[in-house]
Design an enzyme around this catalytic site. Structure first.
Site, PDB file in Angstrom:
ATOM      1  N   ASP A  96       9.453   3.056  -0.963  1.00 27.60           N
ATOM      2  CA  ASP A  96       8.236   3.597  -0.302  1.00 27.60           C
ATOM      3  C   ASP A  96       8.671   3.243   1.232  1.00 27.60           C
ATOM      4  O   ASP A  96       8.376   2.191   1.838  1.00 27.60           O
ATOM      5  CB  ASP A  96       7.044   2.901  -0.671  1.00 27.60           C
ATOM      6  CG  ASP A  96       5.953   3.746   0.486  1.00 27.60           C
ATOM      7  OD1 ASP A  96       4.787   3.672   0.074  1.00 27.60           O
ATOM      8  OD2 ASP A  96       6.485   4.268   1.402  1.00 27.60           O
ATOM      9  N   TYR A 151       0.970  -1.283  -0.037  1.00 23.90           N
ATOM     10  CA  TYR A 151      -0.053  -0.100   0.001  1.00 23.90           C
ATOM     11  C   TYR A 151       0.910   1.176  -0.059  1.00 23.90           C
ATOM     12  O   TYR A 151       1.824   1.328   0.793  1.00 23.90           O
ATOM     13  CB  TYR A 151      -0.936  -0.058   1.191  1.00 23.90           C
ATOM     14  CG  TYR A 151      -1.777   1.280   1.480  1.00 23.90           C
ATOM     15  CD1 TYR A 151      -1.347   2.080   2.584  1.00 23.90           C
ATOM     16  CD2 TYR A 151      -2.817   1.681   0.634  1.00 23.90           C
ATOM     17  CE1 TYR A 151      -2.217   3.364   2.692  1.00 23.90           C
ATOM     18  CE2 TYR A 151      -3.489   2.844   0.814  1.00 23.90           C
ATOM     19  CZ  TYR A 151      -3.197   3.737   1.740  1.00 23.90           C
ATOM     20  OH  TYR A 151      -3.965   4.778   1.994  1.00 23.90           O
ATOM     21  N   LYS A 171       5.303   9.435   8.303  1.00 19.60           N
ATOM     22  CA  LYS A 171       5.097   9.091   9.554  1.00 19.60           C
ATOM     23  C   LYS A 171       6.207   9.588  10.720  1.00 19.60           C
ATOM     24  O   LYS A 171       6.312  10.572  11.393  1.00 19.60           O
ATOM     25  CB  LYS A 171       5.307   7.582   9.643  1.00 19.60           C
ATOM     26  CG  LYS A 171       3.896   6.932   8.855  1.00 19.60           C
ATOM     27  CD  LYS A 171       3.862   5.309   8.956  1.00 19.60           C
ATOM     28  CE  LYS A 171       2.816   4.933   7.777  1.00 19.60           C
ATOM     29  NZ  LYS A 171       1.555   4.955   8.373  1.00 19.60           N
TER      30      LYS A 171
HETATM   31  P1  KE4 Z   1      -0.321   8.524   4.532  1.00 22.21           P
HETATM   32  O1  KE4 Z   1      -0.773   9.418   3.342  1.00 22.21           O
HETATM   33  O2  KE4 Z   1      -1.248   7.782   5.292  1.00 22.21           O
HETATM   34  O3  KE4 Z   1       0.576   9.475   5.440  1.00 22.21           O
HETATM   35  O4  KE4 Z   1       0.984   7.682   4.048  1.00 22.21           O
HETATM   36  C1  KE4 Z   1       0.284   6.485   3.027  1.00 22.21           C
HETATM   37  C2  KE4 Z   1       1.390   5.543   3.032  1.00 22.21           C
HETATM   38  C3  KE4 Z   1       2.210   5.251   2.176  1.00 22.21           C
HETATM   39  N1  KE4 Z   1       3.180   4.128   2.287  1.00 22.21           N
HETATM   40  C4  KE4 Z   1       3.003   3.231   3.129  1.00 22.21           C
HETATM   41  C5  KE4 Z   1       4.196   2.048   3.165  1.00 22.21           C
HETATM   42  C6  KE4 Z   1       1.965   3.575   4.180  1.00 22.21           C
HETATM   43  O5  KE4 Z   1       2.061   2.308   5.106  1.00 22.21           O
HETATM   44  C7  KE4 Z   1       1.129   4.485   4.118  1.00 22.21           C
HETATM   45  C8  KE4 Z   1       0.111   4.626   5.435  1.00 22.21           C
HETATM   46  N2  KE4 Z   1       0.006   3.517   6.182  1.00 22.21           N
HETATM   47  C9  KE4 Z   1      -1.282   3.148   6.876  1.00 22.21           C
HETATM   48  C10 KE4 Z   1      -1.113   2.171   7.739  1.00 22.21           C
HETATM   49  N3  KE4 Z   1      -0.967   0.964   6.948  1.00 22.21           N
HETATM   50  C11 KE4 Z   1      -1.640   4.565   7.487  1.00 22.21           C
HETATM   51  C12 KE4 Z   1      -2.907   4.288   8.490  1.00 22.21           C
HETATM   52  C13 KE4 Z   1      -4.323   4.705   7.668  1.00 22.21           C
HETATM   53  O6  KE4 Z   1      -4.394   4.509   6.638  1.00 22.21           O
HETATM   54  O7  KE4 Z   1      -4.934   5.336   8.432  1.00 22.21           O
END
Ligand code: KE4
Length: 432
Positions: free
Chosen positions: A238, A144, A266
Site C-alpha cells: 500500500d 491504515y 495521493k
Molecule cells: P484515501 O481513500 O483517503 O484516498 O486513501 C486511503 C489510504 C490508503 N492507504 C494509506 C496508506 C493511506 O494513508 C490512506 C489515507 N491516508 C489518510 C491519512 N492518514 C488520509 C487522510 C484522511 O483520511 O482524511
C-alpha cells in the site's frame, strides 16, 4: 491569531455536514478545539479563512508534494478543462499517466486508475484473492488502508489471531477473512500460515505513516516477501502515501523489495482524486475486461484528474527533490530532538526521507503498541502552539508530517522558532 470565521463556518457546517467535515481527521478531535477552515494555499503556505498563514506540513495528507497551486499544474489542468471534464470513454491522458507510473515501478506492467486510495486498496485486495483463489488477507495493526469493511478491523482480545470489526456497521462476516499481525514481527505473520492454508496475501504500508511514521526494522520486508513467496502468497504494497514520496517511484525499491501488487493514490493525482493499483501482466490480466475480476468506476481516469497527475509527476521528476527532502527532513528531525533535550521533554522522532513525526514518549516506536505509549495530551498542546506560531501540522499524533519541494530556508528558520516555543510550553506541562 483569530479563528472567528473558522468558528462561524464550523457552526454552519455542523448543520448539513457530519462534524462539519468530509473526513474525520479534519475535525481535530484528538487535539481538541474547533477545526480550521482553509481559504487558499500557494507553494509551501496555506491560509485559513481568518487570513492566518501557515507553513503547511499536512499537504492534503501527501498529494501537494511540489507545493500548492504550482503553475505547471495550473497550466496542465486549465488546458484539459478546455476539452471537457468527463466522457465515460478513454482519453489520451490516461495512457500518458499510466506510462509515467508504470515506468517508475519496474514490477508494474499495467495499472488501473480509480478515484481514491481506498478504492485502490479494495481493488488490490480483490485482485490478490482473484489471482490466488484464496480468501484470507493479513494486515498489520496500526496500518491504515482506507475505509473498506474488510480492513477496518481491530485486533481481537489478547493474541487472538482473528479480527473483530474496527468500526460500527462492519459486520463480523466482513472481517472473518482478515488476520492481524504485528508490524516488524515476522513470527506474527508465520503463525497465521501455520493456522490457515487459504491466505491470499499480506498488505502492508512499506513505510507506515498511519500510526505516525513507523519504519521496517532490519530485513523485515525482505524476509516477509521471501516467506510469502515460499507460501505462494502475494505481497500487496500500500504505497498510497509513500508512492513518489521518497523516490520517483515506490519506496519498496529503496527497501530492496518488489511487491506483487502496488496500490497508489495521493501524489499521483497531485491533489485531484486519483488512486491506482498495478502489477505484472500475469496478475493484472485477472481484471475485467480481460479477466474475471470485476472493478469499475464512472470517473476512473477522469481527464482533469489525469492532467493534474501528469503535470505533478512531470514536474516532480524534473525537480528530483529527494536529496533536498532528506536533508530538510534530517534538519527538522535534529531540531525536534535537540529542542526536546533542551527542555527535558521525552520525545522520539521517526523519519523516512520527507515523512516524519515526533512521538512524545521515551521508547523506540517500531509498532502500534509502542506508538500508543506517546502522550497525546502533550501532542495536542504542541499542535496548538505550532498553529499559533504559524505551522499547520496534521491534527493527530498518529499522522505523518510531509515536506513539499516549495519549502524554503526561511520556512525552516520559522519552523525552528515555532518548535522551540511549542516544546517550551509542553515542558511546563511536566511541572504541573
Ligand atoms: P484515501 O481513500 O483517503 O484516498 O486513501 C486511503 C489510504 C490508503 N492507504 C494509506 C496508506 C493511506 O494513508 C490512506 C489515507 N491516508 C489518510 C491519512 N492518514 C488520509 C487522510 C484522511 O483520511 O482524511
Amino acid at each position: 491569531m483569530k479563528f472567528k470565521k473558522s468558528e462561524e463556518l464550523y457552526k454552519e457546517g455542523l448543520v448539513h455536514l457530519v462534524g462539519a467535515v468530509n473526513s474525520p481527521v479534519r475535525a481535530f478531535t484528538s487535539v481538541g478545539g474547533n477545526p480550521l477552515f482553509i481559504k487558499k494555499a500557494k507553494g509551501s503556505k496555506i491560509t485559513d479563512v481568518d487570513g492566518n498563514e501557515y507553513i503547511d506540513l499536512v499537504l492534503s495528507y501527501g498529494p501537494m508534494i511540489i507545493g500548492h497551486r504550482h503553475r505547471k499544474v495550473q497550466k496542465g489542468v486549465a488546458k484539459a478543462l478546455k476539452n471537457g471534464y468527463s466522457f465515460g470513454a478513454s482519453t489520451e491522458n490516461e495512457i500518458k499517466l499510466a506510462k509515467i507510473v508504470c515506468d517508475a515501478f519496474p514490477e508494474m506492467d499495467k495499472v488501473r486508475f480509480v478515484n481514491s486510495g481506498t478504492e485502490a486498496v479494495i481493488s488490490g485486495v480483490r485482485l490478490a484473492r482473484a489471482f490466488t483463489g484464496k480468501d484470507k488477507i493479513i494486515k498489520f495493526s496500526g496500518c491504515y488502508h482506507g475505509h473498506q469493511d474488510s480492513l477496518l478491523v481491530a485486533a481481537g482480545s489478547g493474541l487472538a489471531t482473528l479480527s473483530i470489526p474496527g468500526s460500527k456497521g462492519v459486520p463480523e462476516g466482513a472481517v472473518k477473512n482478515t488476520l492481524i499481525a504485528e508490524y516488524n514481527n515476522l513470527e506474527s505473520v508465520k503463525k497465521h500460515f501455520e493456522a490457515h492454508d487459504d491466505i491470499a496475501g499480506v498488505i502492508i504500508e512499506p513505510i507506515c505513516g498511519n500510526m505516525g511514521v513507523v519504519i521496517p526494522q532490519h530485513n523485515f520486508l525482505k524476509e516477509l516477501k521471501d516467506f510469502l513467496k515460499s507460501k505462494g502468497a502475494l505481497l500487496i504494497a500500500d504505497e498510497v502515501m509513500t508512492g513518489f514520496r521518497s523516490k520517483f517511484g515506490g519506496v519498496q525499491e529503496l527497501l530492496g523489495v518488489t511487491a506483487d501488487i502496488t496500490c497508489l493514490g495521493k501524489v499521483i493525482g497531485g491533489g485531484f482524486p486519483v488512486g491506482a493499483y498495478g502489477a505484472r501482466n500475469e496478475i493484472m490480466e485477472q481484471v475485467a475486461p480481460l479477466g474475471g475480476m470485476y472493478q469499475a468506476g464512472t470517473l476512473s481516469g477522469n481527464p482533469i484528474a489525469m492532467a493534474g497527475g501528469i503535470a505533478t509527476l512531470t514536474e516532480l521528476k524534473r525537480q528530483d527533490p529527494y536529496q533536498k527532502f532528506d536533508k530538510i527532513g534530517s534538519t527538522i528531525e535534529t531540531i525536534l530532538i535537540d529542542t526536546a533535550k533542551k527542555y527535558n521533554v521525552s520525545l522520539v522522532v521517526n523519519r523516512f526521507g520527507s515523512m516524519l513525526n515526533p512521538f512524545f514518549t521515551n521508547t523506540k516506536v517500531t509498532n502500534f503498541e509502542e506508538a500508543q505509549t506517546s502522550d497525546q495530551q502533550k501532542f495536542a498542546v504542541f499542535f496548538w502552539e505550532m498553529i499559533k506560531n504559524g505551522v499547520f501540522l496534521p491534527p493527530s499524533q498518529f499522522e505523518a508530517w510531509f515536506l513539499s519541494s516549495a519549502i524554503s530556508d526561511k520556512d525552516i528558520k520559522k519552523l525552528a522558532v515555532a518548535i522551540d516555543k511549542a516544546i517550551l510550553v509542553v515542558s511546563k506541562m511536566n511541572k504541573k
